[in-house]
Design a protein around this motif. Structure first.
Motif, short mmCIF file in Angstrom:
data_model
loop_
_atom_site.label_atom_id
_atom_site.label_comp_id
_atom_site.label_asym_id
_atom_site.label_seq_id
_atom_site.Cartn_x
_atom_site.Cartn_y
_atom_site.Cartn_z
N VAL A 17 0.84 -1.20 0.00
CA VAL A 17 0.00 0.00 0.00
C VAL A 17 0.87 1.25 0.00
CG1 VAL A 17 -1.67 1.33 1.34
CG2 VAL A 17 -1.96 -1.14 1.11
N ARG A 18 1.92 1.23 0.78
CA ARG A 18 2.81 2.40 0.84
C ARG A 18 3.53 2.62 -0.49
NH1 ARG A 18 5.33 1.23 6.89
NH2 ARG A 18 3.33 1.42 8.00
N ARG A 19 3.90 1.53 -1.16
CA ARG A 19 4.57 1.68 -2.47
C ARG A 19 3.62 2.29 -3.49
NH1 ARG A 19 7.13 -3.31 -1.06
NH2 ARG A 19 5.50 -4.48 -2.16
N VAL A 20 2.35 1.84 -3.45
CA VAL A 20 1.37 2.41 -4.38
C VAL A 20 1.17 3.90 -4.08
CG1 VAL A 20 -1.06 2.36 -5.07
CG2 VAL A 20 0.20 0.22 -4.77
N LEU A 25 2.16 9.66 -5.53
CA LEU A 25 2.75 10.95 -5.20
C LEU A 25 3.86 11.32 -6.17
CD1 LEU A 25 2.94 10.70 -1.29
CD2 LEU A 25 1.38 12.12 -2.65
N LEU A 26 4.68 10.35 -6.56
CA LEU A 26 5.75 10.62 -7.52
C LEU A 26 5.19 11.01 -8.87
CD1 LEU A 26 8.79 10.61 -8.07
CD2 LEU A 26 8.60 8.17 -8.66
N PRO A 57 -3.55 16.64 -10.00
CA PRO A 57 -4.26 16.74 -8.70
C PRO A 57 -4.83 15.41 -8.25
CG PRO A 57 -4.91 18.50 -10.21
CD PRO A 57 -4.17 17.51 -11.01
N VAL A 58 -5.32 14.60 -9.23
CA VAL A 58 -5.89 13.29 -8.89
C VAL A 58 -4.82 12.37 -8.30
CG1 VAL A 58 -7.07 11.25 -9.80
CG2 VAL A 58 -7.67 13.52 -10.65
N ALA A 59 -3.63 12.34 -8.94
CA ALA A 59 -2.55 11.47 -8.47
C ALA A 59 -2.08 11.90 -7.08
CB ALA A 59 -1.40 11.50 -9.46
N LEU A 60 -1.89 13.23 -6.88
CA LEU A 60 -1.45 13.71 -5.56
C LEU A 60 -2.49 13.40 -4.48
CD1 LEU A 60 0.14 17.17 -6.49
CD2 LEU A 60 1.33 15.07 -5.78
N ALA A 65 -4.23 10.31 0.12
CA ALA A 65 -5.30 9.54 0.76
C ALA A 65 -4.82 8.16 1.19
CB ALA A 65 -6.49 9.41 -0.19
N LEU A 66 -4.04 7.49 0.35
CA LEU A 66 -3.52 6.17 0.70
C LEU A 66 -2.57 6.25 1.88
CD1 LEU A 66 -2.94 4.51 -2.80
CD2 LEU A 66 -4.58 3.84 -1.05
#
Length: 388
Positions: A17-20, A25-26, A57-60, A65-66
């Protein structure tokens, strides 16, 4: 192994989950940089720029959120779900299902876990329909030894059980055996709520001793009738019907199937060391009532035993909170020729509740147990000719 595999899977899920989240974010950061630093005039580049402008904005937001879920929200949601749903799930399961899952998670899957489960719940805890458990919350025991001659004596045991929940039953069962294997297996193999177990150590006395015990049985009950009315009744003489060996499998599961390490037993192999009796509790109810449930049960029975055995005992047939166990042994010496001394040997959670000294019959103390006794727990009374 299954529990371990589940733990590893849960452990691997969190870094994933953290990698996703880091990937989102990247991607969002790279898109934002491209939107700020790159400004194509027209054509395909302009379309790509517009796409990046809409997507960063969607990716950030997805990455944030994750990360927020993993670091803060997941633990709170898991705790709330366990708090709200856990008790409801447990209440919906049968008692033996809850305990079986718990024991398997702690000890691993093992047939011997059934012995622990039977000790805590009693054999009735595995009834298919999941009826009320047979658990006595107030139990009193009295043991009396009365000599017949220099070789034999009568052991009279009187026990009173008070049940936490009314036991939905209209029958009372008696198992009698001189086989130690059956003695130790009946509590696990019996799925009927109310029963007594008689053990005759001397096989040569088995049949005659049991025949002698049957007329001595006295039963008292406090019960509910079909309309829910509370009543009490007692029987000075109890009619016990012997169960034919062809029906034994209906009373003891190990005559139908393997029971843990105990293989399925053949009834023909136990015709000489097992007898089963039953009575209809409605037969002793007052005013022709039909018994629907038992609130309190008193059982008194006398058994013929050999004096030179030097020991008698009582064991809990199902989980019982025992208040007190009392003894009367003055009449073991029938003609005054032998003076006996006695010793108490509890096998309970708190066995230090009794003295270890040999005592005269009149000095035997009342045994204040004040604790739970599970099947296999009890107290033994030992005696020997006095050495003084």
């Amino acid at each position: 192994m299954e529990a371990g595999d589940g733990s590893r899977s849960a452990g691997f899920a969190r870094p994933a989950v953290r990698r996703v989240a880091a990937g989102f974010l990247l991607l969002g950061s790279a898109s934002l940089v491209a939107v700020v630093l790159w400004d194509p005039a027209r054509g395909v580049g302009r379309a790509v720029h517009r796409l990046l402008e809409l997507s960063f904005p969607v990716a950030l937001l997805a990455g944030a959120a994750l990360y927020g879920y993993e670091l803060f929200l997941r633990r709170w949601l898991a705790a709330e779900l366990a708090h709200l749903a856990g008790p409801r799930i447990v209440e919906a399961l049968l008692p033996h299902q809850v305990m079986e899952a718990l024991l398997d998670s702690i000890y691993g899957e093992n047939d011997a876990n059934r012995d622990v489960m039977t000790g805590v719940l009693g054999g009735a805890g595995r009834r298919p329909l999941g009826g009320d458990l047979t658990i006595s919350t107030h139990t009193g025991v009295h043991m009396e030894l009365r000599g017949v001659d220099r070789e034999l004596y009568y052991l009279t045991t009187a026990v009173t059980y008070s049940f936490r929940k009314n036991v939905q039953v209209d029958r009372f069962i008696v198992f009698a055996t001189c086989n130690a294997l059956l003695r130790d297996s009946i509590s696990s193999g019996c799925q009927l709520p109310l029963f007594e177990l008689w053990f005759v150590p001397d096989s040569s006395l088995f049949r005659s001793s049991v025949d002698d015990m049957l007329p001595s049985v006295r039963l008292g009950i406090e019960y509910l009738d079909l309309d829910g009315g509370h009543h009490s009744a007692s029987a000075s003489k109890l009619r016990l019907r012997e169960v034919k060996y062809q029906q034994w499998a209906d009373y003891l599961s190990f005559f139908r199937e393997d029971m843990g390490p105990l293989p399925r037993q053949n009834t023909h192999d136990h015709l000489g060391d097992l007898r089963i009796f039953e009575c209809d509790l409605s037969d002793i109810a007052a005013d022709d009532h039909t018994v629907r449930a038992i609130e309190r049960l008193s059982v008194r029975v006398s058994a013929l035993q050999r004096i030179d055995d030097g020991i008698c005992y009582w064991q809990a047939p199902y989980p019982c909170y025992v208040d007190q166990i009392t003894f009367a042994a003055k009449e073991l010496d029938v003609d005054g020729s032998t003076v006996f001394e006695f010793n108490l040997a509890p096998f309970t959670f708190r066995s230090n509740t009794a003295t270890t000294r040999w005592l005269r019959a009149e000095d035997l103390p009342e045994l204040d147990v004040r604790s739970w006794l599970l099947p296999g727990h009890g107290v033994a009374l030992l005696w020997r000719p006095s050495r003084s």
